[in-house]
Design a protein around this motif. Structure first.
Motif, PDB file in Angstrom:
ATOM      1  N   GLY A   1       0.815  -1.204   0.000  1.00  0.00           N
ATOM      2  CA  GLY A   1       0.000   0.000   0.000  1.00  0.00           C
ATOM      3  C   GLY A   1       0.848   1.252   0.000  1.00  0.00           C
ATOM      4  O   GLY A   1       2.033   1.238  -0.253  1.00  0.00           O
ATOM      5  N   GLY A   2       0.185   2.346   0.296  1.00  0.00           N
ATOM      6  CA  GLY A   2       0.900   3.619   0.370  1.00  0.00           C
ATOM      7  C   GLY A   2       0.248   4.699  -0.461  1.00  0.00           C
ATOM      8  O   GLY A   2      -0.655   5.380  -0.007  1.00  0.00           O
ATOM      9  N   PRO A   3       0.657   4.904  -1.698  1.00  0.00           N
ATOM     10  CA  PRO A   3       1.638   4.100  -2.447  1.00  0.00           C
ATOM     11  C   PRO A   3       3.075   4.264  -1.953  1.00  0.00           C
ATOM     12  O   PRO A   3       3.968   3.544  -2.378  1.00  0.00           O
ATOM     13  N   GLN A   4       3.295   5.244  -1.035  1.00  0.00           N
ATOM     14  CA  GLN A   4       4.657   5.441  -0.537  1.00  0.00           C
ATOM     15  C   GLN A   4       4.985   4.388   0.516  1.00  0.00           C
ATOM     16  O   GLN A   4       5.238   4.683   1.677  1.00  0.00           O
ATOM     17  N   GLY A   5       4.938   3.148   0.100  1.00  0.00           N
ATOM     18  CA  GLY A   5       5.348   2.023   0.923  1.00  0.00           C
ATOM     19  C   GLY A   5       6.527   1.340   0.269  1.00  0.00           C
ATOM     20  O   GLY A   5       7.086   1.843  -0.717  1.00  0.00           O
ATOM     21  N   ALA A   6       6.905   0.188   0.781  1.00  0.00           N
ATOM     22  CA  ALA A   6       8.055  -0.525   0.225  1.00  0.00           C
ATOM     23  C   ALA A   6       7.901  -2.020   0.475  1.00  0.00           C
ATOM     24  O   ALA A   6       7.513  -2.433   1.568  1.00  0.00           O
ATOM     25  N   SER A   7       8.193  -2.809  -0.539  1.00  0.00           N
ATOM     26  CA  SER A   7       8.338  -4.252  -0.376  1.00  0.00           C
ATOM     27  C   SER A   7       9.803  -4.532  -0.110  1.00  0.00           C
ATOM     28  O   SER A   7      10.665  -4.200  -0.938  1.00  0.00           O
ATOM     29  N   THR A   8      10.104  -5.112   1.045  1.00  0.00           N
ATOM     30  CA  THR A   8      11.489  -5.348   1.434  1.00  0.00           C
ATOM     31  C   THR A   8      11.732  -6.836   1.652  1.00  0.00           C
ATOM     32  O   THR A   8      10.801  -7.644   1.669  1.00  0.00           O
ATOM     33  N   GLU A   9      12.998  -7.163   1.854  1.00  0.00           N
ATOM     34  CA  GLU A   9      13.374  -8.548   2.155  1.00  0.00           C
ATOM     35  C   GLU A   9      13.164  -8.895   3.623  1.00  0.00           C
ATOM     36  O   GLU A   9      13.516  -9.994   4.054  1.00  0.00           O
ATOM     37  N   GLY A  10      12.618  -7.968   4.401  1.00  0.00           N
ATOM     38  CA  GLY A  10      12.328  -8.284   5.796  1.00  0.00           C
ATOM     39  C   GLY A  10      11.317  -9.413   5.921  1.00  0.00           C
ATOM     40  O   GLY A  10      10.562  -9.714   4.991  1.00  0.00           O
ATOM     41  N   PHE A  11      11.263 -10.026   7.097  1.00  0.00           N
ATOM     42  CA  PHE A  11      10.416 -11.192   7.322  1.00  0.00           C
ATOM     43  C   PHE A  11       8.953 -10.850   7.078  1.00  0.00           C
ATOM     44  O   PHE A  11       8.434  -9.848   7.564  1.00  0.00           O
ATOM     45  N   ASP A  12       8.279 -11.702   6.316  1.00  0.00           N
ATOM     46  CA  ASP A  12       6.874 -11.512   5.960  1.00  0.00           C
ATOM     47  C   ASP A  12       6.148 -12.817   6.257  1.00  0.00           C
ATOM     48  O   ASP A  12       6.181 -13.748   5.451  1.00  0.00           O
ATOM     49  N   LEU A  13       5.480 -12.886   7.413  1.00  0.00           N
ATOM     50  CA  LEU A  13       4.859 -14.137   7.821  1.00  0.00           C
ATOM     51  C   LEU A  13       3.742 -14.548   6.865  1.00  0.00           C
ATOM     52  O   LEU A  13       3.653 -15.714   6.472  1.00  0.00           O
ATOM     53  N   PHE A  14       2.896 -13.606   6.444  1.00  0.00           N
ATOM     54  CA  PHE A  14       1.823 -13.976   5.521  1.00  0.00           C
ATOM     55  C   PHE A  14       2.398 -14.446   4.188  1.00  0.00           C
ATOM     56  O   PHE A  14       1.909 -15.403   3.584  1.00  0.00           O
ATOM     57  N   GLY A  15       3.466 -13.805   3.732  1.00  0.00           N
ATOM     58  CA  GLY A  15       4.125 -14.266   2.509  1.00  0.00           C
ATOM     59  C   GLY A  15       4.644 -15.680   2.654  1.00  0.00           C
ATOM     60  O   GLY A  15       4.549 -16.495   1.719  1.00  0.00           O
ATOM     61  N   GLN A  16       5.182 -16.009   3.819  1.00  0.00           N
ATOM     62  CA  GLN A  16       5.666 -17.377   4.056  1.00  0.00           C
ATOM     63  C   GLN A  16       4.516 -18.369   4.125  1.00  0.00           C
ATOM     64  O   GLN A  16       4.643 -19.514   3.675  1.00  0.00           O
ATOM     65  N   ILE A  17       3.376 -17.933   4.680  1.00  0.00           N
ATOM     66  CA  ILE A  17       2.208 -18.818   4.734  1.00  0.00           C
ATOM     67  C   ILE A  17       1.704 -19.116   3.324  1.00  0.00           C
ATOM     68  O   ILE A  17       1.350 -20.260   3.004  1.00  0.00           O
ATOM     69  N   LEU A  18       1.688 -18.098   2.468  1.00  0.00           N
ATOM     70  CA  LEU A  18       1.279 -18.315   1.077  1.00  0.00           C
ATOM     71  C   LEU A  18       2.274 -19.212   0.347  1.00  0.00           C
ATOM     72  O   LEU A  18       1.885 -20.135  -0.390  1.00  0.00           O
ATOM     73  N   ALA A  19       3.573 -18.959   0.543  1.00  0.00           N
ATOM     74  CA  ALA A  19       4.601 -19.765  -0.128  1.00  0.00           C
ATOM     75  C   ALA A  19       4.567 -21.213   0.344  1.00  0.00           C
ATOM     76  O   ALA A  19       4.879 -22.134  -0.428  1.00  0.00           O
ATOM     77  N   ALA A  20       4.183 -21.422   1.602  1.00  0.00           N
ATOM     78  CA  ALA A  20       4.135 -22.781   2.142  1.00  0.00           C
ATOM     79  C   ALA A  20       3.100 -23.636   1.429  1.00  0.00           C
ATOM     80  O   ALA A  20       3.154 -24.872   1.496  1.00  0.00           O
ATOM     81  N   ARG A  21       2.166 -23.018   0.726  1.00  0.00           N
ATOM     82  CA  ARG A  21       1.157 -23.777  -0.019  1.00  0.00           C
ATOM     83  C   ARG A  21       1.654 -24.165  -1.404  1.00  0.00           C
ATOM     84  O   ARG A  21       0.898 -24.719  -2.225  1.00  0.00           O
ATOM     85  N   GLY A  22       2.919 -23.879  -1.680  1.00  0.00           N
ATOM     86  CA  GLY A  22       3.480 -24.235  -2.972  1.00  0.00           C
ATOM     87  C   GLY A  22       3.337 -23.137  -3.998  1.00  0.00           C
ATOM     88  O   GLY A  22       3.378 -23.405  -5.203  1.00  0.00           O
ATOM     89  N   TRP A  23       3.166 -21.886  -3.553  1.00  0.00           N
ATOM     90  CA  TRP A  23       3.004 -20.753  -4.439  1.00  0.00           C
ATOM     91  C   TRP A  23       4.242 -19.864  -4.388  1.00  0.00           C
ATOM     92  O   TRP A  23       4.840 -19.678  -3.319  1.00  0.00           O
ATOM     93  N   VAL A  24       4.614 -19.297  -5.513  1.00  0.00           N
ATOM     94  CA  VAL A  24       5.634 -18.246  -5.538  1.00  0.00           C
ATOM     95  C   VAL A  24       4.927 -16.931  -5.229  1.00  0.00           C
ATOM     96  O   VAL A  24       3.880 -16.619  -5.809  1.00  0.00           O
ATOM     97  N   VAL A  25       5.475 -16.160  -4.303  1.00  0.00           N
ATOM     98  CA  VAL A  25       4.856 -14.908  -3.863  1.00  0.00           C
ATOM     99  C   VAL A  25       5.709 -13.740  -4.353  1.00  0.00           C
ATOM    100  O   VAL A  25       6.922 -13.692  -4.091  1.00  0.00           O
ATOM    101  N   PHE A  26       5.075 -12.810  -5.034  1.00  0.00           N
ATOM    102  CA  PHE A  26       5.768 -11.650  -5.606  1.00  0.00           C
ATOM    103  C   PHE A  26       5.220 -10.375  -4.971  1.00  0.00           C
ATOM    104  O   PHE A  26       4.015 -10.115  -5.014  1.00  0.00           O
ATOM    105  N   ARG A  27       6.116  -9.601  -4.375  1.00  0.00           N
ATOM    106  CA  ARG A  27       5.751  -8.309  -3.777  1.00  0.00           C
ATOM    107  C   ARG A  27       6.516  -7.216  -4.525  1.00  0.00           C
ATOM    108  O   ARG A  27       7.668  -6.933  -4.219  1.00  0.00           O
TER     109      ARG A  27
END
Length: 693
Positions: free
Chosen positions: A468-494
Motif C-alpha cells: 500500500g501507500g503508495p509510498q510504501g516498500a516491499s522489502t526482504e524483511g520477514f513476511d509471515l503472511f508471505g511465508q504462509i502463502l509460499a508454504a502452499r506451494g506458491w511463488v509470492v511476488f511483492r
C-alpha cells in the motif's frame, strides 16, 4: 493509503494501576527452541510476538521495549513493557496490560527513571513513572487528565522529560465547549476537513507540564491552534510545533490548493512566563521536533519537493533562535521515516527505505550522508541512541522475524539481543530474494518468496501481494503472511512500483496524475521478469493487495486479462468519493491536480479511478474492508461491489465492523481476513471440478 505524517488513532485507556506489574522478581532468558519441522500456516499467527517502541537508556545498559501477543480466546492483544540487558540478554517485566495498551517508553535524562503511557479498556492513556534502579519499585501514575495524554499525529511523542528530570511536558486535547440549556443536546459541528466517519469537531491539543513525581499539571498553551509536537530546549524553555487549526490537515486549505507550503510553525515557550516566540513561521514540519543532545539545534522531518505527500521526507535543522536553518538530508534522496540525534550533536541517524531494504544513514549537519552496514537486517524501525553512541532498533531478516538488535556504535555490526520469535524462525521457510527489471527509465525492484521445497525446473502458481501507500516498500524483511502463502506451494511476488518510497524523488513523484497506468506497467514488467525464468504456471496467477495495493488490484484486473482471482482489500476505487469523504483529500489534490470540482478536473479523477473500468473486469474478486475506515470510504467500495456483480463477475464482499484502515484491528478479524484472502486464491487455483460448490 499511507499518509506520511500519519493519522491519529483513538485510544481506550485506563485510570487504574491494577494491570501494571512491578519489576518481576524472576529475571529470565529465552529458552532453547526445538526446530519446527512444519511449514508456516495461519495457526502460526498466534505465535508471533510483536515488538515496538524500543528505548535505550542513556548509559546503554538497559533497553526498554514493548511486546504484544494475540489472545484469541478473549480477542485482544496483550502488552508487556520489558527491560532487556544488552550484555546478558536477561529480561525483566516492568508493566503489563491485558486489556489496554502500553506505549512510548522514555528514559529520564539521567536514566534513573523510566516513563511510559499506559491505558486500560474504557479509559485514557496516562503517564506512569518507575525507578529503574530500585528493586521492587512500584510504578506511579503522574497524570490524570480527562482526555488522556495524546497527540493528534501518530508517531509524535506525546510527552517528554525536562533536561533536569524534574518535569514532564505533555499534550492533551481540550474538552469540547459545553452548550447550555436546551442547546446541551445540540451535537452539530462544522465539517471543514473532517472525514465521513467524524461525529464531532476535532479538538485542539495543547501543552501542559507536570512534576515527574505527580501533582497538579500546569497549562502552557491555549487558543484555536493545535500543538502537534513538543520538546525541551533547556530547563526554562520548550519548543513546539503548532498548526493554525485542529483539523487533520496541517495545511491552510486555500494555500494548499495552490500547492503552497505548510503553515505549521515552530515556536518556543518560556516555561515560567508562558511567553511565546515564533522561530519558523512556516516550517513544513511533518514530525515532532527533536532537540540535539547539547540542546543547541532543533531537527524535524520536512519535505523537499512541492508537496509533502509525493516527495521524500528529509530532516531540517534550525538553531534555537530560528536562524541558521539547514537540511542535513539535502543530498540523501530517500524518504526518511524516523531519526535520532547522535551523542555529539553534529549528526543524526536516519532510517529510510533503499531498494528492498530499510537502511540507516548518518547525516552530518554539515557533510555527506554515510550508509551503515546492517548485515542481514533488511527492515527496521524504532531507532534509539544512547549517550554512549550505542544504537538499538527492532529489526528483521528475510527468515528471522522481528527482534531487538544492538549496534555498539555506528561503525559496529548489529547484534540480535532477543529470541521472542525463535519458534517462527525455526519453521520450514521459503527463500526470499530481490529481483530487478527496467522500465521507463527506472531500475525497479521487487521481492520474491519461493516455496520451501522450490525446484527451479518446476512451474508454480504466482501470487502478487502489492504493498500500500503508495509510498510504501516491499522489502526482504520477514513476511509471515508471505511465508504462509509460499508454504502452499506458491511463488509470492511483492513488487515495488513508481510511487514507492524506495528510490528517491523521481520515482516517488512519478505517480502524480498517473496513479494506475504507470504503476500497472511496472507490476506487469515485474511479472514478465519472473516469467522469463520459466518457473511460473501462467494459468494460475492471482493478484491481491490492501489499501493502495487494493487500488492496484482493481486497476490491474480492469486493464489486463488472465488473472485466476483477485483479492482487493480496502480498495480505493472511486477517487471522487475519496477526495470528498475521506481524511485524505489533501493527498488526493496533490496527485490529481487539485479538486475534482474545479477547472473541469472531474474527468481527471474519473480517468484514474478503477471503478471506471469495472465493466472490463472478468476476474473473480474478493473485496474486504473495515466499516470504520476513515481513509477509504466504503461508499466507493459498495459501488465497486455492485459494479462487478451487475456485470456478472464472481464477487464476494466481506466487511468487518471494526475501526481503522489496516486489516483486522483485533486478532480474530486479522486472522479471518488472511484466511479468506488465502482461501479465495486457493479456491480459484484449483481445477473447476475441485472447487467447492
Amino acid at each position: 493509503m499511507r499518509i506520511p505524517v500519519g493519522r491519529r488513532s483513538p485510544c481506550s485507556v485506563a485510570r487504574s494501576l491494577a494491570a501494571l506489574v512491578v519489576f518481576s522478581a524472576c529475571a529470565c532468558r529465552a529458552g532453547t527452541v526445538e526446530p519446527q519441522l512444519h511449514r508456516a500456516t495461519l495457526a502460526d499467527l498466534g505465535a508471533q510476538v510483536g515488538l515496538a517502541s524500543p528505548a535505550i537508556a542513556p548509559d546503554g545498559n538497559q533497553i526498554a521495549v514493548v511486546t504484544s501477543r494475540a489472545n484469541y480466546a478473549d480477542n485482544r492483544f496483550e502488552h508487556e513493557l520489558l527491560l532487556v540487558d544488552p550484555a546478558t540478554g536477561v529480561k525483566r517485566v516492568v508493566a503489563a496490560s491485558a486489556r489496554g495498551s502500553i506505549e512510548s517508553p522514555q528514559w529520564s535524562p539521567a536514566g534513573e527513571r523510566l516513563a511510559w503511557l499506559a491505558s486500560e479498556e474504557g479509559g485514557e492513556p496516562q503517564v506512569y513513572v518507575i525507578s529503574s534502579r530500585k528493586a521492587g519499585a512500584a510504578p506511579a501514575r503522574v497524570t490524570d487528565v480527562v482526555n488522556g495524554v495524546r497527540n493528534n499525529w501518530r508517531g509524535s511523542p506525546r510527552f517528554e522529560w525536562s533536561p533536569d528530570g524534574r518535569f514532564i511536558a505533555f499534550t492533551t486535547a481540550d474538552s469540547p465547549e459545553v452548550r447550555q440549556g436546551e442547546e446541551r443536546n445540540n451535537k452539530s459541528f462544522e465539517v471543514v476537513d473532517a472525514d465521513y466517519l467524524a461525529t464531532s469537531a476535532p479538538p485542539s491539543f495543547h501543552v501542559w507540564i507536570v512534576s515527574a513525581d505527580g501533582g497538579e499539571p500546569r497549562r502552557l498553551t491555549s487558543g484555536a491552534g493545535s500543538v502537534t509536537g513538543v520538546a525541551w530546549l533547556n530547563g526554562g524553555s520548550i519548543v513546539i510545533a503548532r498548526q493554525p487549526r485542529p483539523h487533520n490537515s496541517a495545511l491552510d486549505y486555500a494555500e494548499y490548493m495552490h500547492l503552497s507550503s505548510e503553515t505549521t510553525a515552530l515556536e518556543t515557550i518560556d516555561v515560567a512566563s508562558g511567553k511565546l516566540q515564533v522561530l519558523v513561521p512556516a516550517a513544513r514540519i511533518l514530525s515532532a521536533p527533536i532537540v540535539s543532545p547539547h540542546r543547541d539545534l532543533i531537527a524535524y522531518l520536512s519535505f523537499h519537493g512541492p508537496d509533502p505527500w509525493t516527495y521524500p521526507h528529509g530532516i531540517a535543522v534550525v538553531g534555537p533562535s530560528g536562524s541558521d536553518a539547514r537540511s542535513s538530508a539535502a543530498t540523501l534522496d530517500r524518504d526518511v521515516g524516523e531519526f535520532a540525534w547522535l551523542p555529539n550533536g553534529d549528526a543524526v541517524l536516519a532510517a529510510a527505505p533503499d531498494g528492498t531494504r530499510v537502511a540507516l544513514w548518518t547525516l552530518p549537519t554539515n557533510g555527506s550522508p554515510k550508509r551503515l552496514g546492517l548485515g542481514g537486517v533488511a527492515e527496521l524501525r524504532g531507532v534509539t541512541v544512547s549517550a554512549t553512541g550505542a544504537i538499538a532498533f527492532v529489526g528483521s531478516e528475510s527468515r528471522r522475524p522481528p527482534e531487538l538488535y544492538l549496534m555498539a556504535s555506528a561503525a559496529a555490526s548489529p547484534k540480535r539481543l532477543t529470541h521472542f520469535n525463535d519458534r517462527l524462525a525455526a519453521l520450514d521457510l521459503g527463500r526470499t530474494e530481490t529481483i530487478r527489471w527496467s522500465l521507463d527509465g527506472f531500475e525497479q525492484t521487487g521481492v520474491v518468496t519461493y516455496p520451501p521445497d522450490f525446484k527451479s525446473d518446476e512451474k508454480y502458481p504466482l501470487v502478487l501481494n502489492i504493498h500500500g501507500g503508495p509510498q510504501g516498500a516491499s522489502t526482504e524483511g520477514f513476511d509471515l503472511f508471505g511465508q504462509i502463502l509460499a508454504a502452499r506451494g506458491w511463488v509470492v511476488f511483492r513488487p515495488n512500483y513508481r510511487g514507492s518510497d524506495t528510490q528517491g524523488s523521481a520515482y516517488q513523484s512519478a505517480i502524480i496524475n498517473d496513479l494506475g497506468d504507470g504503476p500497472g506497467r511496472d507490476v506487469m514488467a515485474g511479472i514478465a521478469a519472473i516469467g522469463s525464468r520459466r518457473l511460473i504456471d501462467h494459468d494460475r496467477i492471482a493478484v491481491s493487495g490492501w489499501s493502495y495495493g487494493g487500488y492496484m488490484t482493481a486497476w490491474l484486473t480492469g486493464h489486463y486479462p488472465g488473472w485466476s482471482s483477485a483479492v482487493a482489500g480496502a480498495p480505493l476505487t472511486n477517487l471522487v468519493d475519496w477526495y470528498s469523504a475521506s481524511c485524505c483529500n489533501a493527498w488526493a489534490s496533490t496527485v490529481l491536480s487539485g479538486s475534482p470540482w474545479v477547472k473541469n478536473n472531474f474527468s481527471n479523477y474519473w480517468r484514474q479511478a478503477p471503478i471506471t473500468y469495472a465493466d472490463k473486469i472478468k476476474t473473480p474478486t474478493l473485496i474486504l474492508q473495515n466499516m470504520g475506515d476513515p481513509e477509504v470510504p466504503y461508499t466507493g467500495t459498495y459501488s465497486f461491489y455492485h459494479a462487478l456483480r451487475d456485470n456478472g463477475v464472481p464477487v464476494k464482499f466481506v466487511v468487518y465492523p471494526v475501526q481503522g484502515h489496516g486489516y483486522g484491528g483485533d486478532p480474530i478479524h486479522q486472522r479471518d481476513t488472511l484466511r479468506r484472502w488465502m482461501g479465495w486464491i486457493d479456491e480459484h487455483f484449483r481445477a473447476p471440478a475441485e472447487r467447492p460448490h
